[in-house]
Design an enzyme around this catalytic site. Structure first.
Site, PDB file in Angstrom:
ATOM      1  N   HIS A 226       5.204  -9.970   5.171  1.00 60.47           N
ATOM      2  CA  HIS A 226       5.964  -8.750   5.416  1.00 60.47           C
ATOM      3  C   HIS A 226       6.250  -8.119   4.054  1.00 60.47           C
ATOM      4  CE1 HIS A 226       9.277  -6.611   7.763  1.00 60.47           C
ATOM      5  NE2 HIS A 226       9.702  -6.423   6.515  1.00 60.47           N
ATOM      6  N   HIS A 228       7.200  -4.925   1.679  1.00 59.31           N
ATOM      7  CA  HIS A 228       7.681  -3.564   1.453  1.00 59.31           C
ATOM      8  C   HIS A 228       6.921  -3.003   0.242  1.00 59.31           C
ATOM      9  CE1 HIS A 228      11.412  -3.262   4.053  1.00 59.31           C
ATOM     10  NE2 HIS A 228      10.942  -4.480   4.302  1.00 59.31           N
ATOM     11  N   CYS A 259      15.856  -1.124   3.347  1.00 56.46           N
ATOM     12  CA  CYS A 259      16.822  -2.214   3.416  1.00 56.46           C
ATOM     13  C   CYS A 259      18.156  -1.721   2.861  1.00 56.46           C
ATOM     14  CB  CYS A 259      16.336  -3.432   2.626  1.00 56.46           C
ATOM     15  SG  CYS A 259      17.533  -4.780   2.587  1.00 56.46           S
ATOM     16  N   ASN A 268       8.153  -0.666   4.921  1.00 54.70           N
ATOM     17  CA  ASN A 268       7.013  -1.572   4.924  1.00 54.70           C
ATOM     18  C   ASN A 268       5.742  -0.844   4.498  1.00 54.70           C
ATOM     19  OD1 ASN A 268       8.761  -2.855   7.417  1.00 54.70           O
ATOM     20  ND2 ASN A 268       7.649  -4.375   6.257  1.00 54.70           N
TER      21      ASN A 268
END
Length: 321
Positions: A226, A228, A259, A268
């Site tokens: 995952h 970013h 975030c 993302n």
């Protein structure tokens, strides 16, 4: 703005028409959240009378019946990274065993449900994000996963700030990430997404983390990455992960996300950018980049934000000529 319960009931009760099965993944912060989800799901799912018996108003509703866990399927067939059919095929292109859901037949009873739980790789971020220690968050997760498994609901775990923390810095222990990942898998989650929440990960540190996870006995098919794209390294880190054997990656159309506990963190990696990159490397995804680009433009307009996908903007420019 509608409250979360109203949104949940709307999503479960009004599925969009689709020729493919629809799966909703709900982020569950605590056991109460899962109870709320189950209550809403049960209320939306019509009870099925037993053969030869009349249905009466007090008959309990049947529990949700999600599809088999990806891990159950992997036991009966090669993992994506070892497939004898096509080593470049991505999980999103796996064939659907049942007939696709026809748009006119889509209903609440056909919606599949999965849940996600989350913890963090550093104590400071865990306290900021979940108001508890890592150990306490894992204890919470155990109860959530146990209930989900009792209802045959697939569960996914997340380990935040695995490659950099806004409070403790870039030096996040890969061994600690591996330990937490193993704990989530041992409690029964179907997959763990290891997250570069701040987008500060680099190719060398991504490679070191993946080596540590492998050394700890964690299989590639149990992992997702995952990334970013805060510092523009998400695609680079994706390629490093591909070379290591990872085949599952999180992304968002138009690069949506961020975030609240990491100042400056962007969304993302854009789905459009990720898919274009995978296709350029010869991978088979089953994803239509042009269609995803149109969705990215649509949602960006709806949210009154910029479209952060380079590929998406380039594709739209081509389609409009």
């Amino acid at each position: 703005m509608a409250n979360s319960a109203d949104v949940l009931n709307h999503l479960l009760g009004n599925p969009p028409a689709s020729q493919y099965p629809i799966t909703y993944n709900f982020l569950v912060p605590n056991l109460k959240g899962l109870h709320n989800l189950l209550r809403a799901s049960d209320a939306m799912r019509p009870a099925v009378p037993r053969s030869g018996h009349a249905q009466h108003s007090g008959h309990p509703k049947a529990p949700p019946t999600p599809p088999p866990s990806p891990k159950d399927q992997e036991k009966a067939e090669p993992a994506p990274i070892t497939s004898t059919e096509d080593p470049n095929e991505m999980p999103s292109n796996k064939p659907v065993l049942n007939d696709p859901i026809k748009p006119e037949l889509s209903s609440a009873s056909e919606i599949q449900t999965e849940i996600s739980i989350f913890t963090a790789a550093t104590e400071a971020f865990s306290q900021a994000n979940t108001n508890c220690s890592i150990a306490e968050s894992l204890e919470r997760c155990k109860d959530i996963v146990a209930l989900a498994k009792s209802r045959n609901i697939p569960a996914r775990g997340y380990v935040s700030v695995a490659l950099g923390c806004p409070y403790e810095g870039l030096d996040v222990s890969p061994s600690r990430v591996a330990e937490i990942t193993a704990s989530l898998l041992e409690m029964g989650v179907d997959e763990v997404s290891v997250a570069d929440t701040t987008g500060t990960g680099t190719a060398p540190r991504t490679r070191d983390l993946l080596k540590t996870l492998s050394s700890a006995g964690i299989a590639n098919q149990d992992l997702a990455l995952h990334f970013h794209d805060t510092y523009g390294q998400a695609l680079v880190n994706t390629v490093v992960s591909l070379e290591h054997g990872i085949r599952t990656f999180d992304s968002s159309v138009g690069g949506l996300g961020g975030c609240p506990f990491s100042k400056g963190a962007t969304g993302n990696i854009a789905t459009e950018d990720l898919v274009y990159c995978l296709h350029s490397l010869g991978a088979t995804t089953g994803v239509n980049v042009d269609k995803v680009a149109e969705i990215g433009a649509w949602i960006s307009t709806k949210l009154d934000r910029s479209n952060d996908s380079r590929v998406g903007k380039a594709v739209l420019a081509r389609l409009r000529t």
